[in-house]
Scaffold this motif. Structure first.
Motif: not given
Length: 131
Positions: A118-130
């Motif tokens: 039940g814990n919140v976490f994030g994921i992050h993919q670098p992409d200068e075209n996002a």
């Protein structure tokens, strides 16, 4: 200056949490329970020569937060190379979407999830075209 050097994720079911983070992110765990005086497993999150920190899974000491409750703590965000592949691993390992994948324009793809505890976490993919 107070640099972040360690994190702790509070869990209800230690084995379930170790399985989740091991399968999704490839973390390994070391039993530090004797030092902590409670179930406590050090989380090795990557090679010591890579940018990042290690942390731990610790036994939750109270009821978990209710779904949709405001966060009272910090959300850890993991850097990933392939957002969609990690999203699939999260979902197949029992995680849930908290905030869907979205663009941080010109920087990255970001999203938030709930782990099996039940814990919140994030994921992050670098992409200068996002966008």
């Amino acid at each position: 200056m107070g640099r972040l050097i360690h994190f702790e994720i509070h869990v209800d079911d230690m084995e379930r949490a170790k399985k989740f983070y091991g399968e999704v992110f490839g973390w390994t765990f070391e039993d530090w329970s004797d030092y902590a005086g409670m179930p406590y497993f050090g989380a090795v999150t990557g090679d010591a020569n890579e940018l990042g920190i290690n942390g731990a899974l610790m036994q939750r000491q109270s009821p978990p937060p209710e779904p949709g409750q405001a966060m009272n703590g910090y959300a850890c965000t993991m850097g990933v190379e392939d957002y969609d592949a990690i999203d699939a691993k999260i979902m197949s390992s029992g995680g849930q979407v908290a905030r869907p994948k979205h663009a941080l324009p010109g920087m990255a793809w970001q999203g938030y999830y709930l782990d099996t505890e039940g814990n919140v976490f994030g994921i992050h993919q670098p992409d200068e075209n996002a966008k």
